[in-house]
Structures are given as C-alpha cells and as structure tokens.
Design an enzyme around this catalytic site. Structure first.
Site, PDB file in Angstrom:
ATOM      1  N   ASP A   1       2.237   1.991   3.400  1.00  0.00           N
ATOM      2  CA  ASP A   1       3.171   1.050   4.047  1.00  0.00           C
ATOM      3  C   ASP A   1       4.601   1.474   3.789  1.00  0.00           C
ATOM      4  OD1 ASP A   1       0.930  -0.640   4.303  1.00  0.00           O
ATOM      5  OD2 ASP A   1       1.483  -1.796   2.515  1.00  0.00           O
TER       6      ASP A   1
ATOM      7  N   HIS B   1       0.882  -1.168   0.000  1.00  0.00           N
ATOM      8  CA  HIS B   1       0.000   0.000   0.000  1.00  0.00           C
ATOM      9  C   HIS B   1       0.919   1.217   0.000  1.00  0.00           C
ATOM     10  CE1 HIS B   1      -2.351  -2.980   2.414  1.00  0.00           C
ATOM     11  NE2 HIS B   1      -3.401  -2.474   1.817  1.00  0.00           N
TER      12      HIS B   1
HETATM   13  C1  XLS Z   1      -7.493  -6.963   4.274  1.00  0.00           C
HETATM   14  C2  XLS Z   1      -6.950  -7.160   2.939  1.00  0.00           C
HETATM   15  C3  XLS Z   1      -5.829  -6.206   2.575  1.00  0.00           C
HETATM   16  C4  XLS Z   1      -5.620  -6.196   1.091  1.00  0.00           C
HETATM   17  C5  XLS Z   1      -4.840  -5.043   0.588  1.00  0.00           C
HETATM   18  O1  XLS Z   1      -8.171  -7.806   4.827  1.00  0.00           O
HETATM   19  O2  XLS Z   1      -6.573  -8.488   2.803  1.00  0.00           O
HETATM   20  O3  XLS Z   1      -4.666  -6.537   3.252  1.00  0.00           O
HETATM   21  O4  XLS Z   1      -5.015  -7.365   0.654  1.00  0.00           O
HETATM   22  O5  XLS Z   1      -5.446  -3.846   0.844  1.00  0.00           O
END
Ligand code: XLS
Ligand code: NI
Ligand code: NI
Length: 436
Positions: A103, A100
């Site tokens: 991140d 993201h």
């Molecule tokens: C949350 C999601 C998230 C996505 C990316 O439950 O799995 O981590 O993979 O935004």
C-alpha cells in the site's frame, strides 16, 4: 501543501453539536472507567482503503476523486500520499495507522527493487511519525494481490512462492520494527483452497505453521516483541480460508505450538461471513486469552461479501465494547478502521465524514457499555443464572472432583432436577435499550 485547507483538526464539541465535522462523543481526554477514551480506543486509520481505495468494483472502475494522487506507481506519487495520509491522521486525531507493504510503496520489478522502494517510503513514514506523534499499529505484507500468489503464499504448492513470501515478510517485519509498530498481522488472503481435488490440506497447514514459526524466530532475532496477530476470515477470496474463525485459529495455534506468540485481530465483517456475531468472536478470543486487536467495520446483511463499511450502529459498537472491556481492553491492539467509503461517496471530504462517524459510534458504544457495567444489572443476572454452580457440589464438579457415578448417586437420591429459571431474553433486550 495541505490537501484539506478548509478542514481543521476535528474537535470534541459534545452531543449537542450540529457540526458534521466535530466529535459528539469521542472526547480523547474524557475518562471512562478511569482511563482516557484515547487509550481505550487506540483508533487507527488503514492505508489500503483510505489512501489506496479507488471505489472500483467488479462492474466498473474507480470513482474516487483524489487530487493528490496521479494514479501512477511512481515513488514520487507514493511520497505525496504519505504527506496526505499524515494530514488525514492528524486532523482526525487518530493516534495510529496500519499498512500493507504494497500500500505504501510500489512493488518493483524484483524483490530487491521492492525492498528498496519500501525502504525509501519507510524513511518518509518515520519522519512523518516523528513529526506528528502518530504511531504504527501494525504492518503486514500483502501476500495476495500479485498473481504469483494465486495458489496461496505460505500454503502455495509452489515452493518458490513460499520462499518469495518469506523474503517479503522478513522485510516487512524489519520495517515494522523500525517504525515502532506495536503488532504484526497475518491475514491469510489466499491461504485456503478453492477445490479439495487439487489440494493437500494437511501439507498446506503444516507449511503455514512452518512459515509462522520462521516469523517467530526472525522476530526474536531482530528483537521485535510483537505480538503477531492472525486475522480470521472464513471465505473470500478463497472458498475456504484456513483461518476461518477465532475457534479455528485457536485450534491451529495450539496444534502447531504457536499460541504463546499469537493473538487474534477480529474483524466485524469477517465474523458475519463466518456466521457469527462480532460479540461472539470477541468473547471467544477474549476468554481464550488471545484478543489482540479489532478491524472495525460492518457488513451489509443483504449482501454476502466483505463490504467493509464504516460502523455506525450503536448496538454493534456497544456489543464490541462490552466484550472488549470484559476481557481487559485492547492492550497493544486498537480499533482499526478496516473500512472504505462507498463508491458513490467519491469526494475527499467523505473520508472525514466516514472516520468521524466511526470514531463517534465507538465512543458512544464505550460509554453505553461502561454504563451497563456500572449498573451491574446484566452481570448480576448472568451470575445468578449460574447460581446452582456456586454451591459445594458445583464447585466440586468444576474442579474435577465428581464422576458420572457420583452424580448418578446424587440424582438417584434427589429424584428430579431442580426447576429451571427463565432465560429472560426479551427482558434483557429491553434492559439494554434503556441505556441507548
Ligand atoms: C481483508 C482483510 C485485510 C486485512 C489486512 O478482508 O480485512 O484487509 O485486514 O490484510
Ligand atoms: Ni481486516
Ligand atoms: Ni476484511
């Protein structure tokens, strides 16, 4: 400076190896169905759990020991994380990673400052990608953590929040494109509702579709060839998430004329929360032509939330790989470990144990699935089960050449349906066990 001087690159040592930091099944160059395991799996490490996970939970703070991370929001700290991230990716022999925007780079005090931070870190990510050959599987914008997104992003009742999210996705698309990202993901973190009394569901869905169309238009403008992936999840954080499962996503994509630009990123733990198996979600996406990528993890059936554990169960990985192979494999997608080490597994080396186990479990699942396919017994059983349809009449029904009236006549003449055959579930479950 290496953070893991005592860990060398994880190598394939074969099933007899007792070395916990070696692959027993994942042999990157080993061929399965004529393709290397590396190309089948396209393993990917996620930045959010592996580099940013602290082990915090609603009942207590983080426990993770990460000597390279000073816990600050500084650019220097973010740059140090990049170093360590690529050390981990390369030592794991993971060809891909995913992130993201927030991140990798700290959110600033304004959108402009956040963009600037993101650009600075993206430059470093690019240098590390070029130096190591590790590639970006996908990028995504975090449209759920900041309090401004409390009512949603693309589905917010607040137009300014929609606009903010648009600006963030525009930037994240540019960075993903610059880094050669092979997909772009939308997980609708807060795109849903907690309560229908305060919600105009129709309007929110229209806005979500408008947002996606804007993303499609911008991708064309900057020549990002995508695909876009929607990641279904039924609940958490909202009580109802609009992208609740593969079938709901498909309906949305068709209703709003988006299907040609989107595929799905199917996550195991999300399938469970939706009351489905992962195999169900993969098969559904696959036969609808939208199987894009997978977020590989697993839940705990005794806990009702997205525990994001590393997958180690061979039945699960075998079922995943059966579905993936059946539908032609992951093309631009990958096996992306959206998984985190347990709060009690707080040492850095646990990150290695976790990934090595997940990669090996998938490699083993791939081999088992390929063996099942090579024998053909399961396929043959399914084919024969539908044998009555492989007749002239069956083909005519399937082609739309029969009617209620013509079938009534057929049955009036025949008198009674042919006897049924056993479904043989227990036999088939035993059969699968023979390959494990
Ligand atoms: C949350 C999601 C998230 C996505 C990316 O439950 O799995 O981590 O993979 O935004
Ligand atoms: Ni995910
Ligand atoms: Ni998840």
């Amino acid at each position: 400076m290496a953070q893991f001087p005592e860990i060398t690159r994880i190598e394939y040592e074969g099933p007899k190896s007792k070395n916990p930091l070696a692959f027993r099944w994942y042999n990157p160059d080993g061929l399965v169905e004529g393709k290397s395991m590396k190309d089948h799996m396209r393993f990917s490490v996620v930045y959010w759990h592996t580099m940013r996970g602290t082990g915090g939970d609603p009942f207590g703070p983080g426990t993770a020991v990460r000597p390279w991370d000073d816990g600050s929001n500084s650019l220097d700290n973010a740059l140090r994380r990049v170093e360590v991230a690529f050390e981990i990716f390369t030592k794991l022999q993971a060809p891909f990673y995913a992130f993201h925007d927030r991140d990798v780079a700290p959110e600033g005090n304004s959108l402009a400052e956040s963009h600037k931070n993101f650009d600075r870190i993206a430059k470093s990510l690019k240098e590390h990608q070029d130096a190591t050959g590790v590639k970006l599987l996908w990028g995504t914008a975090n449209l759920f953590s900041n309090p401004r997104f409390m009512h949603g992003a693309a589905t917010s009742c607040n137009l300014d929040v929609f606009a903010y999210a648009a600006g963030q996705v525009k930037k994240c698309l540019e960075v993903t494109k610059m880094l050669g990202g092979e997909n772009y993901v939308f997980w609708g973190g807060r795109e849903g509702y907690q309560n229908l009394y305060n919600t105009d569901m129709k309007r929110e869905l229209d806005h979500l579709a408008r947002f996606f169309h804007m993303a499609v238009d911008y991708a064309k403008q900057i020549n990002f060839s995508g695909p876009f992936l929607i990641e279904p999840k039924p609940k958490e954080p909202t009580k109802h998430q609009y992208d609740s499962d593969a079938a709901a996503c498909l309906n949305f994509l068709r209703a709003y004329d988006l299907k040609e630009h989107f595929k799905l990123n199917i996550e195991t733990n999300h399938a469970t929360l939706a009351g489905h198996t992962m195999m169900h979600e993969l098969d559904y996406a696959g036969h609808q032509g939208v199987l894009g990528s997978i977020d590989a993890n697993t839940g705990d059936l005794l806990l009702g939330w997205d525990t994001d554990q590393f997958p180690t169960d061979y039945y699960l990985t075998t079922q995943c790989m059966l579905a993936i192979l059946k539908h032609g494999g992951l093309t631009t997608g990958g096996v992306n470990f959206d998984a985190k080490v347990r709060r009690e597994s707080f040492e850095p080396v646990d990150l290695f144990h976790a990934h090595v186990g997940g990669m090996d479990a998938f490699a083993r699942g791939l081999k088992i699935a390929a063996a099942i396919r090579a024998d053909g017994v399961l396929d043959q059983f399914v084919k024969e089960r539908y044998g009555s349809w492989d007749t002239d009449l069956g083909r005519r029904v399937e082609a739309g050449q029969e009617s209620l009236a013509s079938l009534e006549k057929y049955m009036l003449d025949k008198g009674e349906a042919a006897p049924n055959a056993s479904g043989r579930q227990e036999y088939l479950e035993n059969l699968i066990n023979q390959y494990l």
